[in-house]
Design a protein around this motif. Structure first.
Motif, PDB file in Angstrom:
ATOM      1  N   TYR B  31       0.209  16.437  22.092  1.00  0.00           N
ATOM      2  CA  TYR B  31       0.805  17.219  23.122  1.00  0.00           C
ATOM      3  C   TYR B  31      -0.146  17.671  24.426  1.00  0.00           C
ATOM      4  O   TYR B  31      -1.291  17.791  23.989  1.00  0.00           O
ATOM      5  CB  TYR B  31       1.383  18.593  22.822  1.00  0.00           C
ATOM      6  N   TYR B  33      -0.315  19.537  28.466  1.00  0.00           N
ATOM      7  CA  TYR B  33       0.341  20.459  29.426  1.00  0.00           C
ATOM      8  C   TYR B  33      -0.257  20.652  30.513  1.00  0.00           C
ATOM      9  O   TYR B  33      -1.630  20.741  30.764  1.00  0.00           O
ATOM     10  CB  TYR B  33       0.429  21.822  28.584  1.00  0.00           C
ATOM     11  N   TYR B  35      -0.584  23.610  33.706  1.00  0.00           N
ATOM     12  CA  TYR B  35       0.019  24.722  34.080  1.00  0.00           C
ATOM     13  C   TYR B  35      -0.535  25.111  35.481  1.00  0.00           C
ATOM     14  O   TYR B  35      -1.757  24.675  35.738  1.00  0.00           O
ATOM     15  CB  TYR B  35      -0.539  25.952  33.145  1.00  0.00           C
ATOM     16  N   TYR B  48       4.703  18.803  30.879  1.00  0.00           N
ATOM     17  CA  TYR B  48       4.230  18.638  29.459  1.00  0.00           C
ATOM     18  C   TYR B  48       4.649  17.326  29.087  1.00  0.00           C
ATOM     19  O   TYR B  48       5.398  16.569  29.626  1.00  0.00           O
ATOM     20  CB  TYR B  48       4.510  19.705  28.462  1.00  0.00           C
ATOM     21  N   PHE B  90      -4.594  24.482  35.250  1.00  0.00           N
ATOM     22  CA  PHE B  90      -5.249  24.283  33.916  1.00  0.00           C
ATOM     23  C   PHE B  90      -4.368  23.269  33.183  1.00  0.00           C
ATOM     24  O   PHE B  90      -2.989  23.241  33.168  1.00  0.00           O
ATOM     25  CB  PHE B  90      -5.007  25.703  33.252  1.00  0.00           C
ATOM     26  N   THR B 100       3.865  24.838  13.892  1.00  0.00           N
ATOM     27  CA  THR B 100       2.908  25.851  14.616  1.00  0.00           C
ATOM     28  C   THR B 100       2.208  24.967  15.670  1.00  0.00           C
ATOM     29  O   THR B 100       2.186  23.812  15.708  1.00  0.00           O
ATOM     30  CB  THR B 100       2.110  26.755  14.145  1.00  0.00           C
ATOM     31  N   ASP B 101       1.588  25.868  16.531  1.00  0.00           N
ATOM     32  CA  ASP B 101       0.688  24.891  17.618  1.00  0.00           C
ATOM     33  C   ASP B 101      -0.535  25.768  18.338  1.00  0.00           C
ATOM     34  O   ASP B 101      -0.251  27.342  18.333  1.00  0.00           O
ATOM     35  CB  ASP B 101       1.506  24.495  18.766  1.00  0.00           C
ATOM     36  N   THR B 102      -1.592  25.209  18.433  1.00  0.00           N
ATOM     37  CA  THR B 102      -2.761  26.031  19.215  1.00  0.00           C
ATOM     38  C   THR B 102      -2.912  25.233  20.311  1.00  0.00           C
ATOM     39  O   THR B 102      -3.278  23.882  20.377  1.00  0.00           O
ATOM     40  CB  THR B 102      -4.013  26.316  18.097  1.00  0.00           C
ATOM     41  N   GLN B 103      -3.199  25.588  21.452  1.00  0.00           N
ATOM     42  CA  GLN B 103      -3.252  25.348  22.699  1.00  0.00           C
ATOM     43  C   GLN B 103      -4.792  25.311  22.973  1.00  0.00           C
ATOM     44  O   GLN B 103      -5.293  26.395  22.868  1.00  0.00           O
ATOM     45  CB  GLN B 103      -2.577  25.497  23.823  1.00  0.00           C
ATOM     46  N   PHE B 105      -7.289  24.654  26.189  1.00  0.00           N
ATOM     47  CA  PHE B 105      -7.395  24.798  27.427  1.00  0.00           C
ATOM     48  C   PHE B 105      -8.549  24.193  28.382  1.00  0.00           C
ATOM     49  O   PHE B 105      -9.767  24.346  27.580  1.00  0.00           O
ATOM     50  CB  PHE B 105      -7.319  26.208  28.324  1.00  0.00           C
ATOM     51  N   GLY B 106      -8.457  23.354  29.315  1.00  0.00           N
ATOM     52  CA  GLY B 106      -9.905  22.874  30.281  1.00  0.00           C
ATOM     53  C   GLY B 106     -10.291  24.092  31.145  1.00  0.00           C
ATOM     54  O   GLY B 106      -9.588  25.305  30.995  1.00  0.00           O
TER      55      GLY B 106
END
Lengths: 113, 114
Positions: B31, B33, B35, B48, B90, B100-103, B105-106
């Motif tokens: 995945y 995304y 933002y 996304y 972002f 579940t999921d953990t994102q 980020f850049g």
């Protein structure tokens, strides 16, 4: 669509325990609760995630009551470096549910010496 | 292992100009995304992708297009920039396995449209 409500800001002092509560009355069965931390000019960073009861890691604890309509992020013995914005998210993430991810405005935590 | 990187870090555009923001991840995440974050506000999901070759709309997709031709890259395009698109953008990625999921980020791209 699980909307979350958090306090806009909180203040505390070094060495204290800080508890930030998030309200999510419309949480769905498949939703998980995730907390992120964001420092100025940086992207958010994952802190902790849970579904029910209590989750603890090396950084924080997450308390979720049986009805799951709220959750509390607990930061033990905070330091100045914990000054940041904290976001509570509720989402199931899988497939099309990813479109329902909403960060909200977060809680601005300020730690004083 | 660089994680999530974004190019460029800063950009100033004039109204009507176009540009593409590049997001790259080296964690083999499925995945990705995009933002946007306006001053004093939380992040809002633009678009996304749940895998290579797929894209989907988020909360605020109007005025943006995206492409995911390679698994490790996610491009965000502005065809005709407007001042309302001045924001910090972002990118994030997540492995998503199971429920579940953990994102991750850049560092963000700060865009100003004059």
């Amino acid at each position: 669509l699980a909307k979350t409500t958090q306090p806009i800001s909180m203040d505390s002092y070094e060495g204290q325990e800080v508890n930030i509560t998030c309200s999510h009355n419309n949480i769905a069965t498949n939703d998980y609760i995730t907390w992120y931390q964001q420092f100025p000019s940086q992207g958010p960073r994952f802190i902790i995630q849970g579904y029910k009861t209590k989750v603890t890691n090396e950084v924080a604890s997450l308390f979720i009551p049986a009805d799951r309509k709220s959750s509390t992020l607990s930061l033990p013995r905070v330091s100045l470096s914990d000054t940041a914005v904290y976001y509570c998210l509720v989402a199931s993430y899988k497939g099309s549910s990813a479109s329902k991810i909403i960060f909200g405005s977060g809680t601005r935590l300020s730690i004083r010496p | 292992n660089a994680g999530v990187t974004q190019t460029p870090k800063f950009r100033v555009l004039k109204t009507g100009q176009s540009m593409t923001l590049l997001c790259a991840q080296d964690m083999n995440h499925e995945y990705m995304y995009w933002y946007r974050q306006d001053p004093g506000m939380g992040l809002r999901l633009i678009h996304y992708s749940v895998g290579e070759g797929t894209t989907a709309k988020g909360e605020v997709p109007d005025g943006y297009n995206v492409s995911r031709l390679k698994k490790q890259n996610f491009l965000l395009g502005l065809e005709s920039a407007a001042p309302s698109q001045t924001s910090v953008y972002f990118c994030a990625s997540s492995p998503v396995a199971g429920k579940t999921d953990t994102q991750y980020f850049g560092p963000g791209t700060r865009l100003t449209v004059l």
